[in-house]
Design an enzyme around this catalytic site. Structure first.
Site, short mmCIF file in Angstrom:
data_model
loop_
_atom_site.label_atom_id
_atom_site.label_comp_id
_atom_site.label_asym_id
_atom_site.label_seq_id
_atom_site.Cartn_x
_atom_site.Cartn_y
_atom_site.Cartn_z
N TYR A 105 3.05 9.35 4.05
CA TYR A 105 2.94 7.96 4.52
C TYR A 105 4.21 7.59 5.29
CZ TYR A 105 0.59 3.44 4.43
OH TYR A 105 -0.08 2.29 4.77
N LYS A 150 5.68 -1.03 5.83
CA LYS A 150 5.03 -1.90 4.83
C LYS A 150 6.07 -2.61 3.96
CE LYS A 150 0.71 -1.09 5.91
NZ LYS A 150 0.04 -2.07 6.80
#
Ligand code: NAP
Length: 257
Positions: free
Chosen positions: A157, A164
Site C-alpha cells: 500500500y 491516507k
C-alpha cells in the site's frame, strides 16, 4: 422506523469511475434518500460511462474535473453555484498513485510519485473543501474515503498509506476549522472492496482474503455498507459527529493479529 429524508438537499460526488466505485454506492444512497446530485469524472475516457450511470439518477448532472487542475476545480464549483441554490454535501472519493509505487519497496518511492499520490489522494480534499465552503452558508457535510494503512503497515500500500495518513489529519483539521460554520467533516475507513483502484494495488487479493478470514464478522464488506454509512454521516442522525474516522470493515481494525 426512523427514515433519513434528504429531500431538497444537494450534493457533489467526486470519484465515480464505474458501477463498482464506492462513490457510486454512496451516490445511490443519497439519491434514494431524496438528495439532488452532481458528479465529476476525470477525463474524456470516463465521460460516457459516468454519464450513462448517472442518467439513472433523476435530475443529476456531470462535470469533467481533474482534481490536480485548479482551473477544473474552480469551473466545477462555479457551475454548481449556478445550478444549485446552495450545496449541502461534498463526497470526496478520489485516490491515485503510480502503479510502480504500489508494489515493491516503499524506500524506492520517487519524489514525483510521492507528490502525485499526495496531490490527488490527500491535497484534493483541502482544495475541494475550499471551494465548497462558500456554497454551504447554512452548514453542510463533507466525507472522504480512507483505509487503515494510514495507521498500520499494509505491504504494497506504500505511498498510499502516507496519503491516507495525511487525509485523516486533514479531516480533523478541517473539522476544527469548519465546525463554527456548522460544516461536519468525517472519513469512512473502508475494508477492501474490489474496485478499479483497488485492483491496481499489488497483493490486493491477499488483503481481501486476510480481511475475510480475520475480521470479527468473518466476511468482507459490501459497497452498499459504505454507502449507508455515508448516508448516516451526512444526515442529521450524525449531527454530533465530526472529525471522525468511521471504520466500515467488518471489525477488522480491532484485531491485533
Ligand atoms: P475507484 O472506483 O477507482 O475510484 C477512484 C476514483 O478516483 C476514480 O473515479 C478515479 O478516476 C478518481 N481519480 C483518480 N485520479 C483523479 C484525478 N486526478 N482527478 C479526479 N479524480 C481522480 O475506486 P474506489 O475503490 O471506489 O476508491 C474510492 C476511494 O475509496 C479512494 O479514496 C480509495 O482509496 C478509497 N478506499 C477504497 C477501498 C477499496 O478497497 N476499494 C478501501 C478503502 C478506501 P479515474 O478512474 O479517472 O482515475
Amino acid at each position: 422506523m426512523f427514515t433519513i429524508d434528504l429531500t431538497g438537499k444537494t450534493g457533489v460526488v467526486f470519484g465515480v469511475a464505474n458501477h463498482r466505485s464506492l462513490a457510486w454506492s454512496i451516490a445511490q444512497q443519497l439519491h434514494a434518500a431524496g438528495a439532488r446530485l452532481a458528479f465529476s469524472y476525470a477525463g474524456e475516457r470516463l465521460k460516457d460511462k459516468v454519464e450513462s450511470l448517472t442518467a439513472t439518477l433523476s435530475d443529476s448532472f456531470v462535470f469533467d474535473c481533474d482534481v490536480t487542475r485548479d482551473e477544473d476545480v474552480t469551473r466545477v464549483f462555479r457551475g454548481l453555484a449556478e445550478r444549485f441554490p446552495r450545496l449541502d454535501y461534498l463526497v470526496h472519493s478520489v485516490a491515485f498513485a503510480n502503479k510502480e509505487d504500489l508494489e515493491g519497496e516503499f524506500l524506492n518511492t520517487s519524489r514525483a510519485g510521492f507528490h502525485l499520490a499526495m496531490d490527488i489522494s490527500a491535497y484534493s480534499l483541502v482544495r475541494l473543501a475550499k471551494e465548497a465552503v462558500p456554497l454551504m452558508p447554512q452548514g453542510g457535510g463533507i466525507i472522504t474515503l480512507t483505509y487503515n494503512a494510514s495507521q498500520r503497515v499494509v505491504p504494497s500500500y506504500n505511498v498510499m498509506g502516507s496519503a491516507k495518513a495525511a487525509l485523516e489529519h486533514e479531516v480533523r483539521q478541517l473539522a476544527y476549522e469548519l465546525g463554527p460554520k456548522k460544516i461536519r467533516v468525517n472519513a469512512i475507513s473502508a475494508g477492501p472492496v474490489n474496485t478499479l483502484s483497488a485492483r491496481g494495488i499489488s497483493g490486493f487479493t491477499d488483503m481481501l482474503h486476510m480481511a475475510r478470514e480475520k475480521a470479527p464478522l468473518r466476511r468482507g464488506i459490501e459497497p452498499d455498507e459504505v454507502g449507508r454509512a455515508a448516508l448516516f454521516l451526512l444526515s442529521d442522525m450524525a449531527s454530533g459527529i465530526t472529525g471522525e474516522v468511521l471504520y466500515v470493515d467488518a471489525g477488522y481494525n480491532i484485531m491485533g493479529t
